[in-house]
Design an enzyme around this catalytic site. Structure first.
Site, PDB file in Angstrom:
ATOM      1  N   TYR A  54       0.855  -1.186   0.000  1.00 56.90           N
ATOM      2  CA  TYR A  54       0.000   0.000   0.000  1.00 56.90           C
ATOM      3  C   TYR A  54       0.896   1.242   0.000  1.00 56.90           C
ATOM      4  O   TYR A  54       0.846   2.097   0.877  1.00 56.90           O
ATOM      5  CB  TYR A  54      -0.972   0.005   1.185  1.00 56.90           C
ATOM      6  CG  TYR A  54      -2.262   0.709   0.829  1.00 56.90           C
ATOM      7  CD1 TYR A  54      -3.143   0.134  -0.088  1.00 56.90           C
ATOM      8  CD2 TYR A  54      -2.572   1.951   1.356  1.00 56.90           C
ATOM      9  CE1 TYR A  54      -4.307   0.789  -0.456  1.00 56.90           C
ATOM     10  CE2 TYR A  54      -3.738   2.611   0.990  1.00 56.90           C
ATOM     11  CZ  TYR A  54      -4.594   2.019   0.085  1.00 56.90           C
ATOM     12  OH  TYR A  54      -5.740   2.667  -0.287  1.00 56.90           O
ATOM     13  N   LEU A  55       1.720   1.293  -1.041  1.00 53.19           N
ATOM     14  CA  LEU A  55       2.843   2.228  -1.070  1.00 53.19           C
ATOM     15  C   LEU A  55       2.408   3.680  -1.203  1.00 53.19           C
ATOM     16  O   LEU A  55       1.413   3.983  -1.860  1.00 53.19           O
ATOM     17  CB  LEU A  55       3.761   1.866  -2.237  1.00 53.19           C
ATOM     18  CG  LEU A  55       4.268   0.417  -2.229  1.00 53.19           C
ATOM     19  CD1 LEU A  55       5.147   0.165  -3.441  1.00 53.19           C
ATOM     20  CD2 LEU A  55       5.013   0.097  -0.942  1.00 53.19           C
ATOM     21  N   HIS A  56       3.190   4.547  -0.584  1.00 50.44           N
ATOM     22  CA  HIS A  56       2.978   5.995  -0.706  1.00 50.44           C
ATOM     23  C   HIS A  56       4.337   6.648  -0.980  1.00 50.44           C
ATOM     24  O   HIS A  56       5.357   5.948  -1.113  1.00 50.44           O
ATOM     25  CB  HIS A  56       2.315   6.553   0.556  1.00 50.44           C
ATOM     26  CG  HIS A  56       2.996   6.156   1.836  1.00 50.44           C
ATOM     27  ND1 HIS A  56       4.270   6.581   2.160  1.00 50.44           N
ATOM     28  CD2 HIS A  56       2.603   5.353   2.857  1.00 50.44           C
ATOM     29  CE1 HIS A  56       4.612   6.084   3.335  1.00 50.44           C
ATOM     30  NE2 HIS A  56       3.627   5.311   3.777  1.00 50.44           N
ATOM     31  N   HIS A  59       7.476   5.478   0.888  1.00 52.90           N
ATOM     32  CA  HIS A  59       8.134   4.257   0.398  1.00 52.90           C
ATOM     33  C   HIS A  59       8.949   4.570  -0.860  1.00 52.90           C
ATOM     34  O   HIS A  59      10.062   4.084  -1.029  1.00 52.90           O
ATOM     35  CB  HIS A  59       7.094   3.193   0.028  1.00 52.90           C
ATOM     36  CG  HIS A  59       6.269   2.710   1.179  1.00 52.90           C
ATOM     37  ND1 HIS A  59       4.926   2.991   1.294  1.00 52.90           N
ATOM     38  CD2 HIS A  59       6.589   1.947   2.250  1.00 52.90           C
ATOM     39  CE1 HIS A  59       4.451   2.436   2.385  1.00 52.90           C
ATOM     40  NE2 HIS A  59       5.432   1.793   2.991  1.00 52.90           N
ATOM     41  N   GLN A  83       3.915  -9.036  13.615  1.00 52.68           N
ATOM     42  CA  GLN A  83       4.178  -7.722  14.213  1.00 52.68           C
ATOM     43  C   GLN A  83       2.891  -6.978  14.531  1.00 52.68           C
ATOM     44  O   GLN A  83       2.923  -5.832  14.955  1.00 52.68           O
ATOM     45  CB  GLN A  83       5.117  -6.898  13.339  1.00 52.68           C
ATOM     46  CG  GLN A  83       4.550  -6.455  11.999  1.00 52.68           C
ATOM     47  CD  GLN A  83       5.618  -5.785  11.132  1.00 52.68           C
ATOM     48  OE1 GLN A  83       6.464  -6.445  10.544  1.00 52.68           O
ATOM     49  NE2 GLN A  83       5.593  -4.459  11.091  1.00 52.68           N
ATOM     50  N   VAL A 198       8.671  11.468   5.390  1.00 56.73           N
ATOM     51  CA  VAL A 198       8.030  12.285   4.347  1.00 56.73           C
ATOM     52  C   VAL A 198       6.654  12.727   4.853  1.00 56.73           C
ATOM     53  O   VAL A 198       5.882  11.910   5.371  1.00 56.73           O
ATOM     54  CB  VAL A 198       7.885  11.490   3.029  1.00 56.73           C
ATOM     55  CG1 VAL A 198       7.218  12.345   1.949  1.00 56.73           C
ATOM     56  CG2 VAL A 198       9.258  11.014   2.544  1.00 56.73           C
ATOM     57  N   SER A 207       1.634   7.670   5.936  1.00 55.96           N
ATOM     58  CA  SER A 207       1.513   6.332   6.498  1.00 55.96           C
ATOM     59  C   SER A 207       0.395   5.613   5.755  1.00 55.96           C
ATOM     60  O   SER A 207      -0.612   6.242   5.393  1.00 55.96           O
ATOM     61  CB  SER A 207       1.138   6.418   7.988  1.00 55.96           C
ATOM     62  OG  SER A 207       0.621   5.190   8.440  1.00 55.96           O
ATOM     63  N   SER A 208       0.572   4.321   5.530  1.00 58.55           N
ATOM     64  CA  SER A 208      -0.500   3.560   4.882  1.00 58.55           C
ATOM     65  C   SER A 208      -1.768   3.626   5.719  1.00 58.55           C
ATOM     66  O   SER A 208      -2.883   3.568   5.189  1.00 58.55           O
ATOM     67  CB  SER A 208      -0.073   2.104   4.701  1.00 58.55           C
ATOM     68  OG  SER A 208       1.145   2.065   3.988  1.00 58.55           O
ATOM     69  N   ARG A 209      -1.610   3.759   7.039  1.00 57.99           N
ATOM     70  CA  ARG A 209      -2.787   3.777   7.929  1.00 57.99           C
ATOM     71  C   ARG A 209      -3.584   5.077   7.822  1.00 57.99           C
ATOM     72  O   ARG A 209      -4.720   5.141   8.305  1.00 57.99           O
ATOM     73  CB  ARG A 209      -2.359   3.533   9.378  1.00 57.99           C
ATOM     74  CG  ARG A 209      -1.907   2.098   9.626  1.00 57.99           C
ATOM     75  CD  ARG A 209      -1.707   1.805  11.110  1.00 57.99           C
ATOM     76  NE  ARG A 209      -1.558   0.393  11.357  1.00 57.99           N
ATOM     77  CZ  ARG A 209      -0.397  -0.255  11.430  1.00 57.99           C
ATOM     78  NH1 ARG A 209       0.731   0.409  11.271  1.00 57.99           N
ATOM     79  NH2 ARG A 209      -0.356  -1.553  11.668  1.00 57.99           N
TER      80      ARG A 209
END
Ligand code: PAF
Length: 305
Positions: A54-56, A59, A83, A198, A207-209
């Protein structure tokens, strides 16, 4: 449907959701044996960018750093179940492999490894890597077992890809410190490179979240960056009392009614020990819930000499 059309082109069927194929020189592999063949075919230095997908842009900045400093780049995409705490967001963690592949291809990645659970946790799995002390405070205090899952999976990623350098975002400041400690302690033959956090245009750490936030919650999220910035201003103006800085961050966060603060911290950037007095450097960090979404953020302050 990128995956389907590529697999169809390669004469495969859609029963295997992530078939291996080679498109535009980017190889996508799942099995370790396939990865090793592809890895061994790379001559020169290799940079590794481990991700959970779920790249941003954060990444992609890791990939950019890796491209500049290495002859080749391997990215991994694996949502590591060990994790996540038992009641956490493993099942709902955002995923979009086909978009990720397209972004990594555009970024010039050589190999993407997307192992599955059977590859990473074979039946009877019982071998763990645990970095004891530095994993305990901050995130470790609120997410028991989290770093044991991270260091175990990162060791497996390192072992399988044998990179010269591995790239991690400073957004997960404790993760960087824990992995650096592990690499030193276990004499792993690679360099761990921390890349700058970033931020979005409004200062929210990528963040992906962030995808979980409702529009209203998203407008509340910049308060994390604001509280860190104003604590950094205080340091720049001579404040050295760590408790005063913690109180200042807590008060700023509380001014936004949607926040529920888990912790704020003023610690040593390498040891992560909480400070009483700031001398040369400090890691200011926090975890804050907005609705059900848990956000983390940090800034490092260093005295000018
Ligand atoms: O930072 C992450 O995305 C993960 O913790 C990592 C390093 C890929 C390990 O699963």
């Amino acid at each position: 449907m990128l995956n389907r059309s590529l697999s169809e082109r390669a004469g495969m069927f859609v029963f295997n959701p992530h078939p291996s194929y080679n498109d535009d020189d980017m190889k996508i592999v799942t099995e370790i044996a396939e990865l090793r063949v592809a890895r061994n075919a790379l001559a020169g230095s290799v940079g590794l960018v481990p991700t959970m997908g779920y790249l941003h842009a954060g990444h992609l900045s890791l990939v950019e750093h890796a491209k500049v400093e290495n002859d080749h780049v391997i990215a991994t995409i694996y949502v590591n179940p060990t994790q996540f705490e038992p009641d956490a967001d493993l099942d709902s963690y955002p995923r979009d492999l086909e978009r990720d592949f397209a972004l990594l291809r555009d970024a010039g990645v050589d190999i993407v490894w997307t192992p599955n659970d059977a590859v990473m946790y074979p039946e009877g799995f019982q071998t763990w890597v645990d970095v004891t002390d530095i994993s305990q405070p901050l995130e470790g205090g609120h997410r028991p077992g989290h770093f044991k899952g991270v260091t175990t999976i990162v060791t497996k990623l390192f072992n399988a890809t044998t990179p010269d350098r591995a790239y991690f975002g400073q957004k997960d400041a404790q993760q960087v410190a824990v992995i650096k400690r592990m690499v030193r302690d276990l004499n792993m033959p690679l360099a761990v490179i921390a890349c700058p956090l970033v931020r979005d245009t409004d200062g929210v750490a990528l963040s992906s979240r962030n995808a979980y936030l409702t529009p209203e919650q998203r407008t509340a999220a910049p308060i994390l960056g604001h509280s860190l910035c104003s604590a950094i201003d205080k340091l720049a103006n001579g404040e050295r009392d760590a408790n005063a800085l913690r109180t200042h961050m807590l008060t700023t966060l509380a001014s936004e009614p949607l926040t529920n603060t888990e912790y704020v911290s003023v610690s040593h950037p390498d040891t992560l020990q909480e400070l009483e007095t700031v001398t040369d450097a400090a890691l200011l960090s926090m975890a804050v819930r907005i609705g059900k979404t848990r956000l983390i953020d940090n800034m490092v302050w260093r005295a000018e000499h």
